[in-house]
Write a protein that holds these residues in place. Structure first.
Motif, short mmCIF file in Angstrom:
data_model
loop_
_atom_site.label_atom_id
_atom_site.label_comp_id
_atom_site.label_asym_id
_atom_site.label_seq_id
_atom_site.Cartn_x
_atom_site.Cartn_y
_atom_site.Cartn_z
N SER A 80 -4.21 -4.80 -4.88
CA SER A 80 -3.17 -4.45 -5.84
C SER A 80 -3.42 -5.15 -7.18
CB SER A 80 -1.79 -4.82 -5.28
OG SER A 80 -0.77 -4.54 -6.22
N SER A 104 1.45 -1.48 3.82
CA SER A 104 0.94 -2.82 4.14
C SER A 104 1.18 -3.80 3.01
CB SER A 104 -0.56 -2.75 4.43
OG SER A 104 -1.11 -4.05 4.53
N ASP A 151 0.84 -1.19 0.00
CA ASP A 151 0.00 0.00 0.00
C ASP A 151 0.88 1.24 0.00
OD1 ASP A 151 -1.51 2.28 1.47
OD2 ASP A 151 -3.09 0.87 0.91
N ARG A 206 -4.41 -6.30 0.91
CA ARG A 206 -3.75 -5.33 0.04
C ARG A 206 -3.25 -6.00 -1.24
NH1 ARG A 206 -3.43 -1.25 -3.05
NH2 ARG A 206 -1.38 -1.16 -4.02
#
Length: 317
Positions: free
Chosen positions: A110, A101, A96, A106
């Protein structure tokens, strides 16, 4: 022997057929301080179009390149041109940007962000990117980023997964888990730094697809006389700079561009399936293809090997 750009190489156990060079898009943002340049959107899109007309079929990006602009621009270009059947596209799952993170949630976000930006293009390989920010143990912990990557593969969201980062000893630990299909190493196997030598052998012997990136060391290996004193985005030591100058002079004596030697040092290595080269314009793509076909005598490679600085001058991680 150096492969021409039209040659196809099997990317390890992925089975994907790729060109010996891969278009790198790390600098394709509104501004890229690390690369000390800004790539206009029209230049990035034109580079994709030029690649699709060329023998190159391999394209590398990441969720965080240009704050997402790299992927978005690729998506725009592919929407305009259509997606060739033989195009191989890879991206990377990133931490992140605000919190750092690497959590499983996450990682999924992503990947979803990347897919949205890239449009209808298939992502053939997804990499865990820069796990050195949390370390091997945290990356491999239950419910961590590696588990998320494995789940994406198991669910069929992506066919192959890889590991991409810096420190070679850490990367070797990931390779030796047997979980990954591909590896990207950068700045650590070049004309003047052989840090990744053992890693390349271990990965190739294990059947991974092996990619080498940043073979110009951030630009210092792009011309002689050199125009920067930085290697791998940091100040270089006197020994490294001296070796670069000596290698550049050796290339000049034999009429070989330093840039060609830096590229072919990687493409001639049978352990390396493809070399990721940052390109920011159609002209750079054309230049890269020309560099592949420059004849480099064996005597120059012997001389370069003698000029490599000692191990204590390498990144050596």
């Amino acid at each position: 022997m150096t492969s021409s750009a039209s040659t196809r190489v099997v990317l390890g156990r992925t089975g994907l057929s790729v060109s010996p060079v891969c278009v790198g898009t790390a600098a394709w943002g509104v501004i890229s301080p690390e690369h000390e340049l800004s790539v206009p959107e029209d230049a990035a899109i034109a580079t994709v179009h030029a690649m699709l007309r060329s023998p190159v079929n391999f394209l590398d990006t990441s969720n965080n390149y240009g704050g997402g602009e790299s992927e978005r621009r690729i998506g725009v270009a592919l929407q305009q041109s259509g997606i060739p059947d033989d195009l191989v596209l890879q991206t990377k799952l990133d931490r992140d940007p605000d919190t750092g993170s690497f959590g499983a949630d996450r990682m999924r976000r992503s990947f979803d962000e990347s897919r949205e930006r890239l449009g209808d293009a298939t992502v053939h390989v997804a990499y865990l990117h820069d796990p050195e920010h949390i370390g091997f143990e945290a990356a491999m912990a239950p419910g961590g980023p590696v588990d998320a990557l494995l789940a994406l593969r198991d669910e069929g969201a992506v066919a192959h997964i890889g590991i991409s980062g810096g420190p070679t000893r850490m990367l070797r630990r990931f390779v030796e888990t047997g979980l990954f299909d591909a590896l990207i190493t950068h700045n650590r196997y070049t004309l003047i730094d052989r840090t990744a030598d053992e890693l390349l052998t271990v990965a190739a012997d294990a059947g991974l697809g092996v990619l080498n990136a940043a073979v110009y060391g951030g630009g210092v290996l792009s011309r002689a006389p050199r125009v920067t004193d930085r290697y791998a985005y940091r100040a270089a030591s006197h020994d490294v700079l001296s070796a670069i100058d000596d290698i550049g002079a050796a290339c000049e004596r034999r009429g070989v561009p330093l840039l060609a030697a830096a590229l072919q040092f990687s493409t001639r290595d049978p352990r390396i399936h493809s070399t990721i080269c940052g390109m920011v314009s159609p002209d750079q793509l054309a230049q890269t293809l020309d560099l592949l076909d420059i004849d480099i005598p064996p005597e120059l490679w012997d001389e370069i090997d003698e000029l490599v600085p000692g191990r204590d001058s390498w990144i050596n991680d």
